[in-house]
Design an enzyme around this catalytic site. Structure first.
Site, PDB file in Angstrom:
ATOM      1  N   GLY A 249       0.819  -1.210   0.000  1.00 11.82           N
ATOM      2  CA  GLY A 249       0.000   0.000   0.000  1.00 11.82           C
ATOM      3  C   GLY A 249       0.851   1.257   0.000  1.00 11.82           C
ATOM      4  O   GLY A 249       2.088   1.197  -0.123  1.00 11.82           O
TER       5      GLY A 249
ATOM      6  N   ASP B 166       0.189  -9.106   1.593  1.00 15.87           N
ATOM      7  CA  ASP B 166      -0.856  -8.171   1.155  1.00 15.87           C
ATOM      8  C   ASP B 166      -1.799  -8.970   0.260  1.00 15.87           C
ATOM      9  O   ASP B 166      -1.356  -9.842  -0.478  1.00 15.87           O
ATOM     10  CB  ASP B 166      -0.207  -7.024   0.349  1.00 15.87           C
ATOM     11  CG  ASP B 166      -1.081  -5.787   0.243  1.00 15.87           C
ATOM     12  OD1 ASP B 166      -0.670  -4.721   0.726  1.00 15.87           O
ATOM     13  OD2 ASP B 166      -2.194  -5.890  -0.341  1.00 15.87           O
TER      14      ASP B 166
ATOM     15  N   LYS C 196      -9.493   1.517   4.656  1.00 17.06           N
ATOM     16  CA  LYS C 196      -9.254   2.851   5.243  1.00 17.06           C
ATOM     17  C   LYS C 196     -10.183   3.975   4.779  1.00 17.06           C
ATOM     18  O   LYS C 196      -9.945   5.128   5.093  1.00 17.06           O
ATOM     19  CB  LYS C 196      -7.810   3.254   4.988  1.00 17.06           C
ATOM     20  CG  LYS C 196      -7.475   3.442   3.515  1.00 17.06           C
ATOM     21  CD  LYS C 196      -6.211   4.245   3.304  1.00 17.06           C
ATOM     22  CE  LYS C 196      -5.959   4.488   1.845  1.00 17.06           C
ATOM     23  NZ  LYS C 196      -4.806   5.278   1.543  1.00 17.06           N
TER      24      LYS C 196
ATOM     25  N   SER D 112      -4.056   6.151  14.103  1.00 16.52           N
ATOM     26  CA  SER D 112      -4.425   7.390  13.411  1.00 16.52           C
ATOM     27  C   SER D 112      -4.826   8.448  14.424  1.00 16.52           C
ATOM     28  O   SER D 112      -5.344   8.127  15.498  1.00 16.52           O
ATOM     29  CB  SER D 112      -5.618   7.076  12.508  1.00 16.52           C
ATOM     30  OG  SER D 112      -6.213   8.255  12.063  1.00 16.52           O
TER      31      SER D 112
ATOM     32  N   TYR E 265     -14.613   3.246  10.707  1.00 17.08           N
ATOM     33  CA  TYR E 265     -13.164   3.155  10.464  1.00 17.08           C
ATOM     34  C   TYR E 265     -12.392   3.622  11.706  1.00 17.08           C
ATOM     35  O   TYR E 265     -11.509   2.932  12.211  1.00 17.08           O
ATOM     36  CB  TYR E 265     -12.760   3.992   9.238  1.00 17.08           C
ATOM     37  CG  TYR E 265     -11.261   4.194   9.152  1.00 17.08           C
ATOM     38  CD1 TYR E 265     -10.422   3.146   8.785  1.00 17.08           C
ATOM     39  CD2 TYR E 265     -10.671   5.422   9.495  1.00 17.08           C
ATOM     40  CE1 TYR E 265      -9.038   3.319   8.736  1.00 17.08           C
ATOM     41  CE2 TYR E 265      -9.298   5.599   9.448  1.00 17.08           C
ATOM     42  CZ  TYR E 265      -8.485   4.542   9.069  1.00 17.08           C
ATOM     43  OH  TYR E 265      -7.113   4.704   9.043  1.00 17.08           O
TER      44      TYR E 265
ATOM     45  N   LYS F 123      -9.791   1.600  14.659  1.00 16.64           N
ATOM     46  CA  LYS F 123      -8.439   1.983  15.098  1.00 16.64           C
ATOM     47  C   LYS F 123      -8.406   2.081  16.627  1.00 16.64           C
ATOM     48  O   LYS F 123      -7.459   1.644  17.278  1.00 16.64           O
ATOM     49  CB  LYS F 123      -8.030   3.321  14.460  1.00 16.64           C
ATOM     50  CG  LYS F 123      -7.839   3.247  12.955  1.00 16.64           C
ATOM     51  CD  LYS F 123      -6.526   2.592  12.600  1.00 16.64           C
ATOM     52  CE  LYS F 123      -6.550   1.900  11.268  1.00 16.64           C
ATOM     53  NZ  LYS F 123      -5.387   1.097  10.960  1.00 16.64           N
TER      54      LYS F 123
ATOM     55  N   ASN G 135      -9.203  11.950  -0.104  1.00 18.93           N
ATOM     56  CA  ASN G 135      -8.348  12.877   0.651  1.00 18.93           C
ATOM     57  C   ASN G 135      -7.930  14.077  -0.184  1.00 18.93           C
ATOM     58  O   ASN G 135      -7.921  14.032  -1.416  1.00 18.93           O
ATOM     59  CB  ASN G 135      -7.109  12.140   1.179  1.00 18.93           C
ATOM     60  CG  ASN G 135      -7.491  11.026   2.131  1.00 18.93           C
ATOM     61  OD1 ASN G 135      -7.303   9.855   1.823  1.00 18.93           O
ATOM     62  ND2 ASN G 135      -8.073  11.379   3.263  1.00 18.93           N
ATOM     63  N   LEU G 136      -7.583  15.135   0.536  1.00 16.99           N
ATOM     64  CA  LEU G 136      -7.324  16.415  -0.120  1.00 16.99           C
ATOM     65  C   LEU G 136      -6.164  16.367  -1.125  1.00 16.99           C
ATOM     66  O   LEU G 136      -6.327  16.756  -2.286  1.00 16.99           O
ATOM     67  CB  LEU G 136      -7.038  17.472   0.969  1.00 16.99           C
ATOM     68  CG  LEU G 136      -6.731  18.861   0.429  1.00 16.99           C
ATOM     69  CD1 LEU G 136      -7.955  19.453  -0.263  1.00 16.99           C
ATOM     70  CD2 LEU G 136      -6.268  19.778   1.560  1.00 16.99           C
TER      71      LEU G 136
ATOM     72  N   ASP H 119     -16.525  15.682   9.580  1.00 20.08           N
ATOM     73  CA  ASP H 119     -15.236  16.403   9.598  1.00 20.08           C
ATOM     74  C   ASP H 119     -15.098  17.255  10.850  1.00 20.08           C
ATOM     75  O   ASP H 119     -16.082  17.817  11.339  1.00 20.08           O
ATOM     76  CB  ASP H 119     -15.129  17.325   8.378  1.00 20.08           C
ATOM     77  CG  ASP H 119     -14.415  16.657   7.215  1.00 20.08           C
ATOM     78  OD1 ASP H 119     -14.049  15.474   7.333  1.00 20.08           O
ATOM     79  OD2 ASP H 119     -14.227  17.332   6.177  1.00 20.08           O
TER      80      ASP H 119
END
Ligand code: NAD
Ligand code: UDP
Length: 352
Positions: free
Chosen positions: A15, A36, A96, A136, A161, A165, A211-212, A309
């Site tokens: 990954g 993997d 993820k 995370s 998610y 974690k 993601n950004l 967010d």
């Protein structure tokens, strides 16, 4: 124990974060076996190995053993441990995508929680006692205070998610309490971005990036028309969300430092360590830095906030600094320059 060469099992090593970490582990002299199931990695058509690992081998001139293995299958894991002897496991393999985890929670609990328990069980069967976990900043939930410090409360997570974690961290704490020879470093990543400076390995998201930085990167090569900024009414200096972006190579080196620390220290139980720069940037600041690095205009439109967010998140990175002797060396300009280099060289990721 200090001077022997460690053989490391890296789960999810094909990954984004795994491949960069494998490269740094090889450069540091560790021997690496990757498992993997390639659910989120690209297999080279002419080889049994994923493409990113073939490139890692070329860049380092070293060999990586690769085994196609699903962590939800405990017997396949047992086979891997029967064929190889490990000193440590670095565990990246997981699903993820936050949004997808709300639609398919069972899949997330199965891979991220049950899959991790499988690995820990097989480690116990084989007397392997060192574990480095991909955690995370999401485990902190909605921050009560910034910067985020490791001993703050965790667990107020807003999606499955994040909960996986948090749950795995709790499992690891219990395991360490039950076995005083077991050592865990749970690395709490902030926002990993960027690519290796060669421009040959990088982030290759499937479909529309969540993601950004990968989204901006795809806008910069014309794969997407514009960026949608999720809200400009947050309580931040310019109203857009603030995050602690960390260069992927700094993050990868953090794993090498964590392994070296485990190798030289006595068993130390569970230890959580933030990997971030300690500095937050807004979405608009990231866009400006990327435009400067690439010379490309990034058109954008402000839209509604994205559910779940938070307004801002950044790390107190002093524990990593003091305990691991680790500090970041790359700034936002480097992150944007290396993302641009990777995206420009590989507009279609590994499928080129
Ligand atoms: P990634 O999807 O690029 O890598 C995960 C790898 O795990 C993939 O190669 C995938 O094929 C593999 N995998 C998934 N399910 C598997 C299974 N059942 N068996 C075997 N392999 C499986 O993700 P990444 O960004 O490299 O993330 C690595 C780890 O870091 C994950 O645990 C993730 O939750 C964590 N993390 C990532 C970020 C981030 O922003 N990228 C932030 C915080 C934490
Ligand atoms: N963001 C955005 N548009 C996008 C993706 C992200 O405006 O297409 C914003 C998001 O709202 C957050 C920041 O960028 O403020 C970082 O988001 P990302 O998904 O990369 O990381 P996370 O939210 O998981 O920290």
């Amino acid at each position: 124990m200090g001077s022997e060469v460690w053989n490391v099992l890296v789960t999810g090593g094909a990954g984004y974060i795994g491949s960069h970490t494998v490269l740094e582990l090889l450069e540091a002299g560790f021997q690496v076996v990757v498992i993997d199931n390639l659910i989120n990695a690209y297999k080279d058509l002419n080889s049994e190995k994923p493409k990113c690992l073939l490139i890692v081998e070329k860049l380092t001139n070293k060999n990586v053993t690769f085994i196609d293995c699903d962590i939800t299958n405990i017997n396949d894991l047992r086979d891997v441990f029967q064929k190889h002897t490990f000193s440590c496991v670095i565990h990246f393999a997981a699903l993820k995508a936050v949004g997808e985890s709300c639609q398919k929670p069972l899949e997330y609990y199965k891979v991220n929680v049950a899959g991790t328990v499988n690995i820990l069980e097989v480690m116990r069967e084989n007397n392997v006692k060192h574990f480095i976990y991909s955690s995370s900043a999401t485990v902190y939930g909605i921050p009560e205070q910034l910067p985020l410090v490791e001993d703050m409360k965790t667990g107020n997570c807003t999606n499955p998610y994040g909960k996986t974690k948090f749950m795995v961290e709790e499992i690891l704490k219990d395991l360490c309490k039950s076995d005083d020879e077991f050592s865990v470093i749970s690395l709490r990543y902030f926002n990993p971005v960027g690519a290796h400076s060669s421009g040959q390995i990088g982030e290759d998201p499937n479909g529309i990036p969540n993601n950004l930085m990968p989204y901006i990167a795809q806008v910069s090569v014309g794969k997407r028309d514009m960026l949608y900024i999720y809200g400009n009414d947050y309580d931040t200096p310019d109203g857009t969300g603030v995050r602690d972006y960390i260069h992927i190579v700094d993050l990868a080196i953090g794993h090498v430092k964590a392994m070296t620390y485990q190798k030289t220290c006595n068993p130390m139980g569970f230890k959580a360590i933030n990997l971030g720069t300690g500095k937050g940037y807004s979405v608009l600041e990231v866009i400006r830095a990327y435009e400067k690095a690439s010379g490309k205009k990034i058109p954008y439109k402000i839209v509604e906030r994205r559910p779940g967010d938070i307004s801002a998140s950044y790390a107190d990175a002093s524990v990593a600094n003091k305990e691991l002797g680790w500090t970041t060396t790359k700034n936002l300009d480097d992150m944007c320059a290396d993302t641009w280099k990777w995206q420009q060289n590989n507009p279609n990721g590994y499928k080129n």
